[in-house]
Scaffold this motif. Structure first.
Motif, PDB file in Angstrom:
ATOM      1  N   LYS A   1      36.594  34.512  34.040  1.00 28.88           N
ATOM      2  CA  LYS A   1      37.084  35.617  34.872  1.00 28.88           C
ATOM      3  C   LYS A   1      37.433  36.833  34.019  1.00 28.88           C
ATOM      4  O   LYS A   1      37.150  37.978  34.396  1.00 28.88           O
ATOM      5  CB  LYS A   1      38.293  35.158  35.673  1.00 28.88           C
ATOM      6  N   ALA A   2      38.039  36.581  32.872  1.00 28.51           N
ATOM      7  CA  ALA A   2      38.407  37.696  31.994  1.00 28.51           C
ATOM      8  C   ALA A   2      37.169  38.422  31.486  1.00 28.51           C
ATOM      9  O   ALA A   2      37.128  39.663  31.446  1.00 28.51           O
ATOM     10  CB  ALA A   2      39.243  37.186  30.828  1.00 28.51           C
TER      11      ALA A   2
ATOM     12  N   ARG B   1      34.184  38.490  32.933  1.00 27.92           N
ATOM     13  CA  ARG B   1      33.542  39.195  34.040  1.00 27.92           C
ATOM     14  C   ARG B   1      34.297  40.469  34.404  1.00 27.92           C
ATOM     15  O   ARG B   1      33.689  41.477  34.786  1.00 27.92           O
ATOM     16  CB  ARG B   1      33.453  38.271  35.250  1.00 27.92           C
ATOM     17  N   SER B   2      35.618  40.417  34.319  1.00 24.33           N
ATOM     18  CA  SER B   2      36.397  41.615  34.620  1.00 24.33           C
ATOM     19  C   SER B   2      36.134  42.733  33.630  1.00 24.33           C
ATOM     20  O   SER B   2      36.332  43.907  33.945  1.00 24.33           O
ATOM     21  CB  SER B   2      37.886  41.268  34.637  1.00 24.33           C
TER      22      SER B   2
ATOM     23  N   ASP C   1      37.395  26.804  30.191  1.00 23.78           N
ATOM     24  CA  ASP C   1      38.500  27.360  30.980  1.00 23.78           C
ATOM     25  C   ASP C   1      37.986  28.492  31.883  1.00 23.78           C
ATOM     26  O   ASP C   1      37.447  29.487  31.385  1.00 23.78           O
ATOM     27  CB  ASP C   1      39.586  27.903  30.040  1.00 23.78           C
ATOM     28  N   PRO C   2      38.128  28.372  33.210  1.00 28.81           N
ATOM     29  CA  PRO C   2      37.617  29.427  34.108  1.00 28.81           C
ATOM     30  C   PRO C   2      38.317  30.768  33.913  1.00 28.81           C
ATOM     31  O   PRO C   2      37.765  31.805  34.281  1.00 28.81           O
ATOM     32  CB  PRO C   2      37.869  28.855  35.507  1.00 28.81           C
ATOM     33  N   ARG C   3      39.506  30.753  33.328  1.00 22.07           N
ATOM     34  CA  ARG C   3      40.190  32.023  33.079  1.00 22.07           C
ATOM     35  C   ARG C   3      39.435  32.878  32.075  1.00 22.07           C
ATOM     36  O   ARG C   3      39.431  34.111  32.172  1.00 22.07           O
ATOM     37  CB  ARG C   3      41.616  31.766  32.586  1.00 22.07           C
ATOM     38  N   PHE C   4      38.791  32.212  31.104  1.00 18.88           N
ATOM     39  CA  PHE C   4      37.988  32.966  30.134  1.00 18.88           C
ATOM     40  C   PHE C   4      36.801  33.637  30.830  1.00 18.88           C
ATOM     41  O   PHE C   4      36.441  34.769  30.506  1.00 18.88           O
ATOM     42  CB  PHE C   4      37.494  32.045  29.026  1.00 18.88           C
TER      43      PHE C   4
END
Length: 274
Positions: free
Chosen positions: A175-176, A178-179, A170-173
């Motif tokens: 992004k989270a 990296r943030s 999941d790309p959301r994981f």
């Protein structure tokens, strides 16, 4: 939409319910095995099947004891077993060491996938015996060609499952993570690897099954020991009790190895079994 129309998610099973369900599954498994064994026993006892093609359980057990104590064609049963396991595990471990990292990289890079995917998809559907003839021409008739065939049989399921697991993160994981300041190494260790492990473990189990199915083909050329060779040699002389006994030993060792992979999967991905 009213509150009554909303379907509530099912609550986790209680410990007692889980134990009852597990006990029921084990009982069904036991009844299935007992039923198959009873059908085999009765069909041979009453002569419904020619014993040349299906010997009785007693005859198969006698063949097991005889092969374990006296041997078959100069080797004891454990020597046949160790020879086969050595070839299978060598090819399988090499395939895991190469196929899993390669599959992960293929899932993350379209360029790498474009290079290796056509090669794997080309030879994957080839029959093992047809592929083995070419390998023997290149590597000879020794154990190297046998291990190479088992390696090639194990590689596609590992590569494809790892590739799909990596591509499905999941790309959301990402992004989270990296943030929060995660670097590449931390992303791989804490995001990609945990997300890929279930798919990788499934691919390892499937790959092990493919490797076992190719074992007989790998051992029919210039082998003097091994379960696959023993089964093949006994079938030429219609020694059906040795054939069935060898199949049982081969199946039980495969089940044991699969069980070991499942235990490792539980240890590596405990969140899936909570």
């Amino acid at each position: 939409m009213s509150a009554a129309d909303v379907v509530e998610p099912s609550a986790p099973l209680s410990r007692r319910a889980r134990k009852w369900r597990l006990g029921r599954e084990r009982a069904l498994t036991g009844l299935t095995v007992a039923g198959l064994f009873l059908a085999w026993l009765l069909s041979t006892h009453y002569g419904l099947v020619n014993p040349l093609f299906l010997p009785s359980p007693a005859a198969v057990w006698t063949a097991f004891v005889r092969t374990a104590t006296e041997g078959y064609q100069g080797s004891l049963l454990h020597e046949h077993l160790l020879a086969s396991l050595g070839r299978v595990l060598t090819g399988y471990v090499l395939a895991c060491a190469i196929g899993i990292p390669l599959g992960i990289v293929m899932g993350l890079s379209r360029d790498v996938k474009a290079v290796f995917d056509p090669v794997i998809e080309f030879y994957r559907p080839l029959p093992p015996l047809a592929l083995y003839t070419l390998i023997v021409m290149w590597l000879g008739i020794g154990d190297t060609s046998k291990v190479a065939l088992l390696f090639l049989a194990a590689l596609p399921p590992l590569t494809i499952s790892s590739m799909q697991a990596a591509a499905g993160v999941d790309p959301r994981f990402v992004k989270a993570a990296r943030s929060l300041g995660a670097g590449k190494a931390q992303l791989f260790r804490h995001v990609f690897l945990p997300a890929c492990l279930p798919g990788i473990c499934t691919g390892m189990r499937i790959s092990l099954g493919f490797t076992y199915t190719v074992l007989v083909a790998a051992e029919i050329v210039a082998a003097t020991a091994g379960l696959g060779w023993m089964i093949w040699d006994a079938s030429k002389f219609l020694i059906s009790d040795v054939v069935i006994m060898g199949l049982f030993v081969l199946a039980l060792t495969g089940v044991a190895l699969d069980f070991a992979i499942r235990r490792c999967e539980r240890a590596l991905t405990p969140w899936r079994f909570r």
